[in-house]
Design a protein around this motif. Structure first.
Motif, short mmCIF file in Angstrom:
data_model
loop_
_atom_site.label_atom_id
_atom_site.label_comp_id
_atom_site.label_asym_id
_atom_site.label_seq_id
_atom_site.Cartn_x
_atom_site.Cartn_y
_atom_site.Cartn_z
N THR A 65 -4.27 6.00 3.45
CA THR A 65 -5.06 5.69 4.64
C THR A 65 -4.93 4.23 5.03
OG1 THR A 65 -6.67 7.41 4.07
CG2 THR A 65 -7.37 5.72 5.65
N GLU A 66 -5.10 3.33 4.03
CA GLU A 66 -5.00 1.90 4.35
C GLU A 66 -3.58 1.52 4.73
OE1 GLU A 66 -5.08 2.15 -0.25
OE2 GLU A 66 -5.87 3.23 1.49
N GLY A 67 -2.59 2.17 4.10
CA GLY A 67 -1.20 1.89 4.43
C GLY A 67 -0.87 2.33 5.85
N LEU A 68 -1.40 3.49 6.26
CA LEU A 68 -1.17 4.00 7.61
C LEU A 68 -1.80 3.07 8.65
CD1 LEU A 68 -0.16 6.25 9.49
CD2 LEU A 68 -2.35 7.41 9.14
N ALA A 72 0.82 -1.22 0.00
CA ALA A 72 0.00 0.00 0.00
C ALA A 72 0.85 1.27 0.00
CB ALA A 72 -0.93 0.01 1.22
N THR A 73 2.13 1.16 0.40
CA THR A 73 3.03 2.32 0.43
C THR A 73 4.33 1.97 -0.28
OG1 THR A 73 3.88 1.67 2.62
CG2 THR A 73 2.00 3.16 2.57
N ASN A 74 5.40 1.82 0.48
CA ASN A 74 6.68 1.32 -0.04
C ASN A 74 7.47 0.72 1.11
OD1 ASN A 74 8.08 3.47 1.31
ND2 ASN A 74 7.63 4.82 -0.42
N VAL A 75 8.60 0.09 0.81
CA VAL A 75 9.36 -0.63 1.82
C VAL A 75 9.83 0.31 2.93
CG1 VAL A 75 11.45 -1.99 2.27
CG2 VAL A 75 10.11 -2.40 0.20
N ALA A 76 10.37 1.47 2.53
CA ALA A 76 10.91 2.41 3.52
C ALA A 76 9.83 2.88 4.50
CB ALA A 76 11.52 3.61 2.80
#
Length: 307
Positions: free
Chosen positions: A157-160, A97-101
């Motif tokens: 939002t879902e990544g958070l 949903a975001t990235n590795v970092a």
């Protein structure tokens, strides 16, 4: 006093060694993903092989460590579900949903949850030193991610939600494991919690499908990842946790992003920005502060306030 200091030093060395191995494994995992290794399949293989490796080792060299009292079946089941399966799933979902970092940064907010739990239970004190260390560690992680030239901070939002779930479940894993270490060896807890986690991941896909997808050199790297990025560092992490408080353990483990950034620079030629270097310095300062706090408290306890 010397014995207590010795245990604290052992704990720090164990957790630092775990963070070192995890940090080095970051570029290796990235290399595997570049070779089309599926992250979800890697986790499934990782948990299954880790369980089989630990189980086989104990079955040959120390069968007594395989014993688990019936009253602790539920404990291991909960640890395996929330501490292993949920952590792995939410961390990977956060990556998607975001990235590795960003996923690494959000997961390493876990010490905030550990401190909150400890304060509510009366096991930790919300002191200026604890608070400063937490802020420095979180700020350092943010700077490392924000300074990443290949993605930076990306939060949906879902990544958070997923990332904070990963952080809270990792915090639970740290605190709940501490309870079991009072009774069992780290290898016993690892063996059976990994077994539960591996069974949960069977729901994702038939393991035979995952195992059949890779051959040759890829398998050598996967085996390295299982042994030196999973079994050994988690064993060291648990051993360190048996000596340290969950908060000190979590903050020391926050060295992983620092080591990962340095490893990516040395192994993959990725550039370190000024912002990332400041982030690394902030995390190092946080770990130093929490270690010095303990040393000073011991001085007051054994030598008196006027010493």
């Amino acid at each position: 006093m010397r014995l207590f200091m010795g245990e604290q030093l052992k704990g720090f060395i164990c957790v630092f060694s775990a963070a070192l191995l995890w940090g080095i494994s970051g570029p290796i995992a990235k290399y595997m993903f570049n070779m089309n290794v599926d992250p979800f399949e890697l986790v499934q293989i990782r948990l299954i092989l880790s369980f089989l490796l630990i189980f086989s080792f104990l079955a040959v060299f120390s069968k007594k460590l395989l014993r688990l009292e019936r009253e602790d079946y539920l404990y291991v089941f909960i640890l395996g579900i929330i501490g292993v399966a949920v952590v792995q799933f939410t961390y990977l979902y956060t990556i998607s949903a975001t990235n590795v970092a960003t996923a690494v940064f959000l997961e390493y907010l876990a010490p905030i949850f550990v401190l909150t739990y400890g304060v509510l239970r009366g096991q930790e004190v919300l002191s200026r030193i604890n608070g400063t260390a937490i802020i420095l560690a979180a700020a350092g992680g943010y700077l490392i991610v924000k300074g990443n030239l290949q993605g930076g901070l990306a939060v949906s939002t879902e990544g958070l939600i997923s990332g904070l779930t990963a952080a809270s479940s990792f915090a639970f894993y740290t605190v709940y494991t501490k309870r079991g270490l009072a009774k069992y060896s780290p290898l016993t807890i690892m063996c059976w919690s990994y077994a539960v986690g591996a069974v949960c991941w069977i729901i994702y896909q038939n393991p035979l499908v995952s195992f059949s997808h890779y051959h040759g050199q890829v398998w050598l790297i996967i085996i390295y990842y299982v042994v030196l990025a999973t079994v050994v560092p988690y064993g060291l992490f648990f051993k360190g946790l048996s000596y340290l408080t969950p908060l000190k353990t979590g903050l020391t483990a926050n060295l992983e992003p620092v080591i990962a950034a340095a490893s990516a620079y040395l192994m993959l030629g990725e550039k370190l920005t000024v912002m990332q270097l400041l982030g690394c310095a902030s995390i190092l300062l946080a770990v130093t502060v929490i270690q010095l706090r303990f040393k000073n408290s011991l001085k007051q306890q054994f030598n008196g306030p006027n010493d």
